[in-house]
Design a protein around this motif. Sequence first.
Motif, mmCIF file in Angstrom:
data_model
loop_
_atom_site.group_PDB
_atom_site.id
_atom_site.type_symbol
_atom_site.label_atom_id
_atom_site.label_comp_id
_atom_site.label_asym_id
_atom_site.label_seq_id
_atom_site.Cartn_x
_atom_site.Cartn_y
_atom_site.Cartn_z
ATOM 1 N N UNK A 83 0.810 -1.216 0.000
ATOM 2 C CA UNK A 83 0.000 0.000 0.000
ATOM 3 C C UNK A 83 0.849 1.274 0.000
ATOM 4 N N UNK A 84 2.145 1.179 0.263
ATOM 5 C CA UNK A 84 3.024 2.342 0.233
ATOM 6 C C UNK A 84 3.592 2.655 -1.138
ATOM 7 N N UNK A 85 3.344 1.769 -2.110
ATOM 8 C CA UNK A 85 3.886 1.955 -3.447
ATOM 9 C C UNK A 85 3.393 3.242 -4.095
ATOM 10 N N UNK A 86 2.130 3.584 -3.919
ATOM 11 C CA UNK A 86 1.573 4.795 -4.535
ATOM 12 C C UNK A 86 2.322 6.032 -4.043
ATOM 13 N N UNK A 87 2.610 6.083 -2.741
ATOM 14 C CA UNK A 87 3.381 7.202 -2.201
ATOM 15 C C UNK A 87 4.789 7.210 -2.779
ATOM 16 N N UNK A 88 5.372 6.035 -2.978
ATOM 17 C CA UNK A 88 6.702 5.941 -3.583
ATOM 18 C C UNK A 88 6.716 6.501 -4.994
ATOM 19 N N UNK A 89 5.682 6.181 -5.777
ATOM 20 C CA UNK A 89 5.581 6.720 -7.133
ATOM 21 C C UNK A 89 5.405 8.231 -7.116
ATOM 22 N N UNK A 90 4.589 8.729 -6.200
ATOM 23 C CA UNK A 90 4.366 10.177 -6.095
ATOM 24 C C UNK A 90 5.659 10.887 -5.711
ATOM 25 N N UNK A 91 6.406 10.313 -4.777
ATOM 26 C CA UNK A 91 7.688 10.878 -4.359
ATOM 27 C C UNK A 91 8.680 10.892 -5.523
ATOM 28 N N UNK A 92 8.712 9.802 -6.286
ATOM 29 C CA UNK A 92 9.595 9.701 -7.438
ATOM 30 C C UNK A 92 9.241 10.750 -8.486
ATOM 31 N N UNK A 93 7.954 10.917 -8.754
ATOM 32 C CA UNK A 93 7.504 11.908 -9.741
ATOM 33 C C UNK A 93 7.914 13.313 -9.309
ATOM 34 N N UNK A 94 7.693 13.613 -8.049
ATOM 35 C CA UNK A 94 8.027 14.949 -7.519
ATOM 36 C C UNK A 94 9.531 15.202 -7.624
ATOM 37 N N UNK A 95 10.335 14.209 -7.265
ATOM 38 C CA UNK A 95 11.795 14.335 -7.319
ATOM 39 C C UNK A 95 12.268 14.518 -8.767
ATOM 40 N N UNK A 96 11.709 13.737 -9.692
ATOM 41 C CA UNK A 96 12.105 13.837 -11.105
ATOM 42 C C UNK A 96 11.750 15.207 -11.679
ATOM 43 N N UNK A 97 10.559 15.690 -11.369
ATOM 44 C CA UNK A 97 10.145 16.995 -11.865
ATOM 45 C C UNK A 97 10.982 18.105 -11.238
ATOM 46 N N UNK A 98 11.315 17.989 -9.955
ATOM 47 C CA UNK A 98 12.148 18.995 -9.290
ATOM 48 C C UNK A 98 13.552 19.050 -9.911
ATOM 49 N N UNK A 99 13.993 17.921 -10.471
ATOM 50 C CA UNK A 99 15.301 17.862 -11.129
ATOM 51 C C UNK A 99 15.235 18.379 -12.565
ATOM 52 N N UNK A 100 14.052 18.835 -13.007
ATOM 53 C CA UNK A 100 13.895 19.415 -14.333
ATOM 54 C C UNK A 100 13.439 18.462 -15.419
ATOM 55 N N UNK A 101 13.074 17.251 -15.045
ATOM 56 C CA UNK A 101 12.603 16.283 -16.041
ATOM 57 C C UNK A 101 11.113 16.456 -16.302
ATOM 58 N N UNK A 102 10.706 16.114 -17.517
ATOM 59 C CA UNK A 102 9.290 16.105 -17.884
ATOM 60 C C UNK A 102 8.852 14.641 -17.926
ATOM 61 N N UNK A 103 7.770 14.313 -17.234
ATOM 62 C CA UNK A 103 7.265 12.935 -17.218
ATOM 63 C C UNK A 103 6.547 12.636 -18.528
ATOM 64 N N UNK A 104 6.760 11.442 -19.080
ATOM 65 C CA UNK A 104 6.159 11.062 -20.361
ATOM 66 C C UNK A 104 4.794 10.405 -20.217
ATOM 67 N N UNK A 105 4.432 9.983 -19.001
ATOM 68 C CA UNK A 105 3.171 9.278 -18.797
ATOM 69 C C UNK A 105 3.324 7.773 -18.840
ATOM 70 N N UNK A 106 4.523 7.294 -19.165
ATOM 71 C CA UNK A 106 4.769 5.856 -19.166
ATOM 72 C C UNK A 106 5.436 5.484 -17.851
ATOM 73 N N UNK A 107 5.055 4.359 -17.290
ATOM 74 C CA UNK A 107 5.653 3.879 -16.047
ATOM 75 C C UNK A 107 5.848 2.376 -16.135
ATOM 76 N N UNK A 108 6.822 1.907 -15.414
ATOM 77 C CA UNK A 108 7.074 0.469 -15.337
ATOM 78 C C UNK A 108 7.338 0.111 -13.886
#
Length: 129
Positions: A83-108
Amino acid sequence: KTLAQLADALRGAVISMNVNLVKSGGSADGPLHLLFSGDMQEQGVAVQLGLPARGPVSGRGKFRLRTTEPFKCAYLTFEGPPQGMRDGLARLAKTAQAAGHVLTGEARILISTSDNTDAVRLELQLGIR
């Protein structure tokens, strides 16, 4: 569905994929992959199941072979309750965007085998450009 519900629903498909690999003379060559297209927070996300393979492999029955393009991603190794995976994905997205990356909408999500029933070990990947 939760990850646990999705895993239960896919269990038979994973077993069948492995049986087909062995029957064609191949074998699995890595962790199980769940490939998502679209916004994972929304309904109707497309999910594909993948299994890296080696040896003489052929698509049989409902399974097909596909070679994927290299996947540019930000990733996080997650170990904890499902159940903590969703928070992990949200944290990852926030970190990637803060580093200047644009998310493509694809996830694995790469699922490693584990004997621990209370925690999972996953590699969470988000496509970036």
